[in-house]
Enzyme design. Structure first.
Site, PDB file in Angstrom:
ATOM      1  N   HIS A 142       0.838  -1.205   0.000  1.00  9.33           N
ATOM      2  CA  HIS A 142       0.000   0.000   0.000  1.00  9.33           C
ATOM      3  C   HIS A 142       0.872   1.254   0.000  1.00  9.33           C
ATOM      4  O   HIS A 142       0.990   1.960   1.008  1.00  9.33           O
ATOM      5  CB  HIS A 142      -0.956  -0.015   1.188  1.00  9.33           C
ATOM      6  CG  HIS A 142      -2.069  -0.997   1.042  1.00  9.33           C
ATOM      7  ND1 HIS A 142      -2.062  -2.235   1.671  1.00  9.33           N
ATOM      8  CD2 HIS A 142      -3.227  -0.950   0.323  1.00  9.33           C
ATOM      9  CE1 HIS A 142      -3.172  -2.893   1.348  1.00  9.33           C
ATOM     10  NE2 HIS A 142      -3.895  -2.143   0.530  1.00  9.33           N
ATOM     11  N   ASN A 143       1.477   1.536  -1.127  1.00 13.70           N
ATOM     12  CA  ASN A 143       2.316   2.714  -1.309  1.00 13.70           C
ATOM     13  C   ASN A 143       1.867   3.458  -2.561  1.00 13.70           C
ATOM     14  O   ASN A 143       0.844   3.112  -3.168  1.00 13.70           O
ATOM     15  CB  ASN A 143       3.792   2.306  -1.394  1.00 13.70           C
ATOM     16  CG  ASN A 143       4.006   1.154  -2.377  1.00 13.70           C
ATOM     17  OD1 ASN A 143       3.393   1.119  -3.447  1.00 13.70           O
ATOM     18  ND2 ASN A 143       4.854   0.194  -2.006  1.00 13.70           N
TER      19      ASN A 143
ATOM     20  N   THR B 178       3.053   3.439  -5.471  1.00 15.54           N
ATOM     21  CA  THR B 178       3.076   2.606  -6.682  1.00 15.54           C
ATOM     22  C   THR B 178       1.729   1.907  -6.859  1.00 15.54           C
ATOM     23  O   THR B 178       1.217   1.799  -7.988  1.00 15.54           O
ATOM     24  CB  THR B 178       4.211   1.577  -6.594  1.00 15.54           C
ATOM     25  OG1 THR B 178       5.454   2.247  -6.382  1.00 15.54           O
ATOM     26  CG2 THR B 178       4.291   0.751  -7.869  1.00 15.54           C
TER      27      THR B 178
ATOM     28  N   ASP C 180      -8.809  -1.547  -8.118  1.00 15.90           N
ATOM     29  CA  ASP C 180      -8.094  -1.696  -6.844  1.00 15.90           C
ATOM     30  C   ASP C 180      -7.508  -3.088  -6.674  1.00 15.90           C
ATOM     31  O   ASP C 180      -6.460  -3.257  -6.037  1.00 15.90           O
ATOM     32  CB  ASP C 180      -9.056  -1.378  -5.693  1.00 15.90           C
ATOM     33  CG  ASP C 180      -8.363  -1.314  -4.351  1.00 15.90           C
ATOM     34  OD1 ASP C 180      -7.163  -0.973  -4.317  1.00 15.90           O
ATOM     35  OD2 ASP C 180      -9.015  -1.581  -3.327  1.00 15.90           O
TER      36      ASP C 180
END
Length: 885
Positions: free
Chosen positions: A608-609, A611, A779
Site C-alpha cells: 500500500h504505497n 506505486t 483496486d
C-alpha cells in the site's frame, strides 16, 4: 464391595460374572467348586451336578512371560447356590483379576460425515471348548488392547452373554468339533437381530506345509467374517484384534450410526429420493410415498426412466438437469412430476450429486417440496379423500401436503372476540396501534417489501406461507449480500483471507493501541521542486508513451522515478482526460497536489504505497477508455474517478481495518470501527487539498459542482472497503448485467450500445454502480495483470500481511489471518483463494459490461500458474528452479 463382580444364576443354570463398572480390567473369572473338581471360567452350564465333570476345567491364568510384572490380584468371595436335579449343590467363588493393561480402555471420537460419534471400549467374546494357549493368547491380547473380554464354553452360555453385552467381536474356536460345532454356534448368533454389526472370527487349525489350504467359503456361508490361523502368540492375537477394530468394527460402527440418519429421513416432511449414478432408485422416504402415491416396494430398484413422466415440462428440461448434475453441480428448479394416479403436480426440486469412492459421483439426492397451486390442492385433496375412504385415517400425514390458509405467529382477532369477554378492548387497542403504524409515511423500501410479503402470506397456502417466512427471516438480517462460509473443513487460506478482509475485527484488547508511525506531511516546503510535463526526463517519457496499454509496467516507472510514479503518471493521465480544464486549475497546482498526495503514501509499505495508487490510477484510466464505460459516464464522473483512484489509499499504514479495530487505534475510535481506513483516506485527502491554495485543485469550481464531485469521490473510495464487496457486485449484476443481457437478446435489438448507455445515463443510481465497480476492479486488478506483474504484486501483499501477523504476535493482539505466517504460508494457495472468492465473479461481471478479453486471458494464465505451484506443493512465488535462474 463396589469393585467385586456380581454373580447371576439364570433359569437355565448358566452362571456368569457381570463386569463391575468401576473395574478397568477385562479379565474376570468365575470358579465353581464341587468336591475335588474346580472349574474356572466365565460361563458354566450346570443343569445337573453330574454334568459338571463333563465340562473341561478352565484353570486360573497366569500372565505370559512377555506380559511383564502384574499388580497383586484382588479377590472377593461371595456365595451362591445352583439348584440341580440331584441333591448336590455347588458353591460359587468369583475371582476378579485386575491387570495393568498396556493400552487403557477409553472412548474414541469417530466422524461420519458431519456427525460426531463416541465409540466406547470394544467388547470381545471368546467361545472356546477348553482353556489352552490359544484362548490365553486372545485373553491377554484383549488385556493389552484395553478391550473388555468375556469367555464362554457352550452355545447356551455364549448366546446368553452376547444377548446381554452385545460384543463387537466374537472369536469362536473352529479347530475341533469334538466339544461343539463352531459353525452351528455362529449360525445361532447370526440368527439374532443384534448380530448385524458384529464381526465373528473363526480360529482354524494350522495347516502343514505340504497340505493345501482349505476354502474360506464354508466359513463365510456359516456367518463368519474372517478366519485366523492358529497362533498362540499374544502379539499375533493382538494384531488381529486391532486390525479388526480399526477396520470392520469401525466401519460397522459408522453403519450403525446411519440408522439415526434414516430415522430422520423417514420422519422428514420433505420428500427425499436417493438414486444411484445410473438413476436407479435406491431409497424413498414416507413423505415421497405420500406425495407421489406409490409404495416404496413399487419404486426401489427401478430406473427413473421407467416411471411415467409429465408432459408439462419443457422438452429439454431433463437433458439440462442431467447435463448439470453430471458435472457435479447442484440443480434447483421447478419440475412437473406425474403421480401414480396420473395427475401432474408441480414440485420445487433440489438435486445434489454425492461424490463417493474414486472421486466419482455415486448417488443423487433429490429433495422435493410441493409447489402449491389450486390445481395441486385439488389433486392432493382428492387423493387424501380416497385414502380416507380406504381406511387411511392418518390426518397428520395428509395435512403435511394439504395447503391451508395459515400464517405463523398471526393473531385471529375475530376468534379472540368470540372467545373472551375482554376481547373487544383488546381488539380496539390492536386496531388503534396498527392504524397508527400503517398511517406512517416514512416507510423505507425494505419495509414496503416486508409489508407486501406479510399481506401475501395472509391468503397463501401453507407451503407458500412457510416459504415466505424464510424469505422474511433472510430480509431481516443485516448482511443480505455476503455469502456465508461453511464449516472449516474448507481451505483455511480462504477463511482467513475472507475473515481478515471482510470483518472489522471488533475483538478489543485493553491496553493495546496502534498509532501511525508516519505523520501526515502537510508542508510543501519539504517537497522537491516539481517537474512540468515538458520537463520529464527522456527515460520516463519513453515509459509513459505506453501508459494507455494494459500491459504497462508500473514497476519500471517506480524504479526510474525513485518511487514517485504517481506524480509522473498522474500528470500524463490527468492531461489526457482534461482534468485541469474541468477543474479550472493550473498545471502547477495539479502537480503540487499530486506531490502532496504522493508524499503522504508510506513508501515503507511493501504494497500500500504510491506505486499501488499509480497502478489503480492506470487501471481506472484504462477502464474509462472502454467504449461502454465512456458512454455511460459524464466528464464529472471521469474526473471524480481519477481523483478517487489517486487518493484511495493515502496514508495507509500497511495494516488492515481488523488490525486497527483490535488494536484500539485512534482512527478506529474516531470512525466507530466502521470503514476505518477508507473513511480516513477520503477525509485526509480533502484536508490536504484544502489546507493550502497552492495545491487546492478545487478552489476555482463553484460550490454545487464541488459538492457533487466530493460526494462521488467519497462514494467511490468507500466502495473499496471489502465488507460491502458482495453487495456492490450483486447490485451491479442485477441492475446492469441482467437488464443489458435482456436487451441484447431482444429480437428488436440491432446490436448497438447507444440505447443501452443512454438508458444507464438516465438512471443516476446505475452510474453510481458502474463507478463503484470500476474502482473496485481497478483496486484489485493484480491477478489480471501480465504474469510477471501479478507475481510481483502477490509477493508484496503477502509480505505486508506477514508483517501484520508478526506485529499482532508481538503486541498480543488477535491474529486476523493466521495462515499468513511467513514460516508456513503458501502464497499460491492464498492467491487461488483470493481469485476464487473475490476476483472471478466480479471480473466476469465487469467484463460482460466493459469487454476486457485481454484481462480475462491474463487472469486465466495467472490462475493456472498458481494452481501448478500448489499442485507441486510449492509455497513460494515461483518454482525453486525458476528462482535460481
Amino acid at each position: 464391595m463396589g469393585c467385586a463382580p456380581s454373580i447371576h444364576v439364570s433359569h437355565s443354570g448358566v452362571i456368569y460374572c457381570r463386569d463391575s463398572e468401576e473395574s478397568n480390567s477385562p479379565h474376570q473369572t468365575t470358579t465353581i467348586s464341587q468336591g475335588t473338581t474346580t472349574l474356572h471360567g466365565l460361563f458354566v452350564k450346570t443343569d445337573a451336578a453330574d454334568s459338571i465333570p463333563s465340562v473341561l476345567a478352565y484353570q486360573s491364568r497366569q500372565p505370559p512371560p512377555s506380559a511383564g510384572p502384574r499388580r497383586k490380584e484382588r479377590r472377593e468371595s461371595g456365595g451362591a447356590s445352583a439348584r440341580s436335579r440331584t441333591p448336590h449343590c455347588c458353591s460359587v467363588e468369583a475371582d476378579t483379576q485386575t491387570s495393568s493393561s498396556s493400552a487403557k480402555a477409553s472412548t474414541a471420537e469417530v466422524q461420519v460425515g458431519s456427525m460426531r460419534l463416541t465409540q466406547y471400549p470394544i467388547q470381545v467374546l471368546l467361545i472356546f471348548a477348553k482353556e489352552d494357549n490359544q484362548s490365553n493368547g486372545f485373553w491377554w491380547a484383549c488385556d493389552r488392547a484395553g478391550y473388555r473380554c468375556n469367555v464362554a464354553w457352550t452355545l447356551e452360555s455364549a448366546l446368553e452373554c452376547f444377548l446381554d453385552k452385545h460384543q463387537e467381536i466374537i472369536v469362536i474356536d473352529h479347530r475341533n468339533s469334538k466339544y461343539f460345532d463352531a459353525e452351528d454356534i455362529c449360525r445361532s448368533i447370526r440368527a439374532t437381530e443384534i448380530s448385524e454389526h458384529t464381526v465373528i472370527l473363526a480360529v482354524v487349525p494350522r495347516t502343514s506345509a505340504d497340505q493345501e489350504e482349505t476354502s474360506v467359503l464354508p466359513l463365510l456361508d456359516a456367518g463368519f467374517d474372517r478366519q485366523f490361523m492358529e497362533n498362540s502368540s499374544v502379539t499375533a492375537c493382538y494384531n488381529e484384534l486391532v486390525q479388526i477394530e480399526r477396520g470392520e468394527v469401525r466401519s460397522q460402527f459408522k453403519l450403525r450410526a446411519c440408522n439415526a440418519v434414516f430415522t430422520a429421513l423417514d420422519h422428514c416432511q420433505e420428500a427425499v429420493e436417493i438414486t444411484s449414478e445410473d438413476h436407479v432408485i435406491q431409497y424413498v422416504n414416507p413423505a415421497f410415498e405420500r406425495m407421489m402415491g406409490y409404495c416404496k416396494g413399487e419404486l426401489i430398484g427401478k430406473e427413473l426412466t421407467e416411471l411415467p413422466k409429465s408432459d408439462k415440462n419443457s422438452a429439454d428440461l431433463l437433458d439440462n438437469i442431467n447435463t448439470f448434475i453430471k458435472k457435479g453441480k447442484e440443480w434447483q428448479g421447478v419440475y412437473y412430476a406425474r403421480r401414480k394416479s396420473g395427475d401432474s403436480i408441480q414440485q420445487h426440486v433440489k438435486i445434489t450429486p454425492v461424490v463417493g469412492q474414486g472421486g466419482k459421483i455415486r448417488h443423487f439426492v433429490s429433495l422435493k417440496r410441493l409447489h402449491c397451486t389450486n390445481e395441486n390442492n385439488k389433486q392432493l385433496s382428492k387423493s387424501h379423500r380416497e385414502d380416507k375412504y380406504t381406511g387411511d385415517n392418518s390426518q397428520s400425514e395428509s395435512g403435511s401436503y394439504t395447503c391451508k390458509n395459515r400464517r405463523k405467529d398471526s393473531v385471529d382477532v375475530k376468534s379472540i372476540t368470540s372467545q373472551s369477554s375482554d376481547a373487544p378492548s383488546l381488539q380496539t387497542r390492536r386496531y388503534s396501534s396498527m392504524a397508527r403504524i400503517h398511517s406512517m409515511t416514512i416507510e423505507a423500501p425494505i419495509t414496503k417489501v416486508i409489508n407486501i410479503i406479510n399481506a401475501a402470506q395472509e391468503n397463501s397456502p401453507i407451503t407458500v406461507a412457510e416459504a415466505l417466512d424464510r424469505v422474511l427471516e433472510i430480509l431481516r438480517t443485516t448482511e443480505l449480500y455476503s455469502p456465508q462460509l461453511g464449516t472449516k473443513d474448507e481451505d483455511p487460506h480462504t477463511s482467513d483471507l475472507v475473515g481478515g478482509l471482510m470483518n472489522d475485527g471488533l475483538r478489543r484488547l485493553s491496553g493495546n493501541e496502534y498509532v501511525f508511525s508516519k505523520n501526515t506531511n502537510l508542508s510543501h516546503t519539504h517537497l522537491p521542486v516539481p517537474n512540468t510535463i515538458n520537463d520529464v526526463p527522456p527515460c520516463i517519457a519513453q515509459l509513459l508513451d505506453n501508459e494507455e496499454s494494459w500491459d504497462f509496467n508500473i514497476f519500471e516507472l517506480e524504479a526510474v522515478t525513485n518511487k514517485r510514479p504517481l506524480v509522473y503518471l498522474g500528470l500524463k493521465v490527468f492531461a489526457r482526460f482534461g482534468v485541469s480544464e474541468f477543474l479550472n486549475c493550473s498545471e502547477a497546482t495539479l502537480r503540487a497536489w499530486l506531490q502532496v498526495i504522493e508524499a503522504n503514501y508510506h513508501s515503507s509499505n511493501s504494497y500500500h504505497n504510491s506505486t499501488h495508487a499509480a497502478d489503480v490510477l492506470h487501471a481506472t484510466a484504462f477502464f474509462l477508455g472502454k467504449e461502454r464505460v465512456k458512454g455511460s459516464l459524464d466528464h464529472l464522473d471521469e474526473v471524480a474517478a481519477l481523483i478517487a483512484a489517486t487518493i484511495h489509499d493515502v496514508d495507509h499504514p500497511g495494516r488492515t481495518n481488523s488490525f486497527l479495530c483490535n488494536a484500539g487505534s485512534e482512527l478506529a475510535v474516531l470512525y466507530n470501527d466502521t470503514a476505518v481506513l477508507e473513511s480516513h483516506h477520503t477525509a485526509l485527502a480533502f484536508q490536504l487539498t484544502t489546507k493550502d491554495s497552492k495545491y487546492n485543485i478545487f478552489k476555482n469550481i463553484d460550490r454545487n459542482r464541488y459538492r457533487t464531485l466530493r460526494q462521488v469521490i467519497i462514494d467511490m473510495v468507500l466502495a473499496t472497503e471489502m465488507t460491502k464487496h458482495f453487495e456492490h457486485v450483486n447490485k451491479f449484476v442485477n441492475s446492469i448485467n441482467k437488464p443489458m443481457a435482456s436487451e441484447e437478446s431482444s429480437p428488436h435489438n440491432e446490436g448497438s450500445n447507444t440505447e443501452c448507455t443512454t438508458n444507464i445515463k438516465n438512471f443516476p443510481d446505475n452510474q453510481t454502480l458502474i463507478k463503484r465497480m470500476m474502482i473496485k476492479c481497478a483496486d484489485v486488478a493484480n491477478p489480471c495483470r501480465p504474469l510477471e506483474l501479478c507475481i510481483e504484486w502477490a509477493g508484496r501483499i503477502s509480505e505486508e500481511y506477514f508483517a501484520q501477523t508478526d506485529e499482532e504476535k508481538r503486541q498480543g493482539l488477535p491474529v486476523v489471518m493466521p495462515v499468513f505466517d511467513r514460516n508456513t504460508c503458501s502464497i499460491p494457495k492464498s492467491q487461488i483463494s483470493f481469485i476464487d472468492y473475490f476476483i472471478t465473479d466480479m471480473f466476469d461481471a465487469w467484463d460482460a459490461f466493459a469487454h476486457l478479453p485481454v484481462l480475462m486471458q491474463h487472469l486465466a494464465n495467472n490462475y493456472k500458474h498458481w494452481k501448478t505451484l500448489d499442485d507441486l506443493k510449492c509455497k513460494s512465488l515461483r518454482l525453486p528452479s525458476e528462482n535460481n535462474n
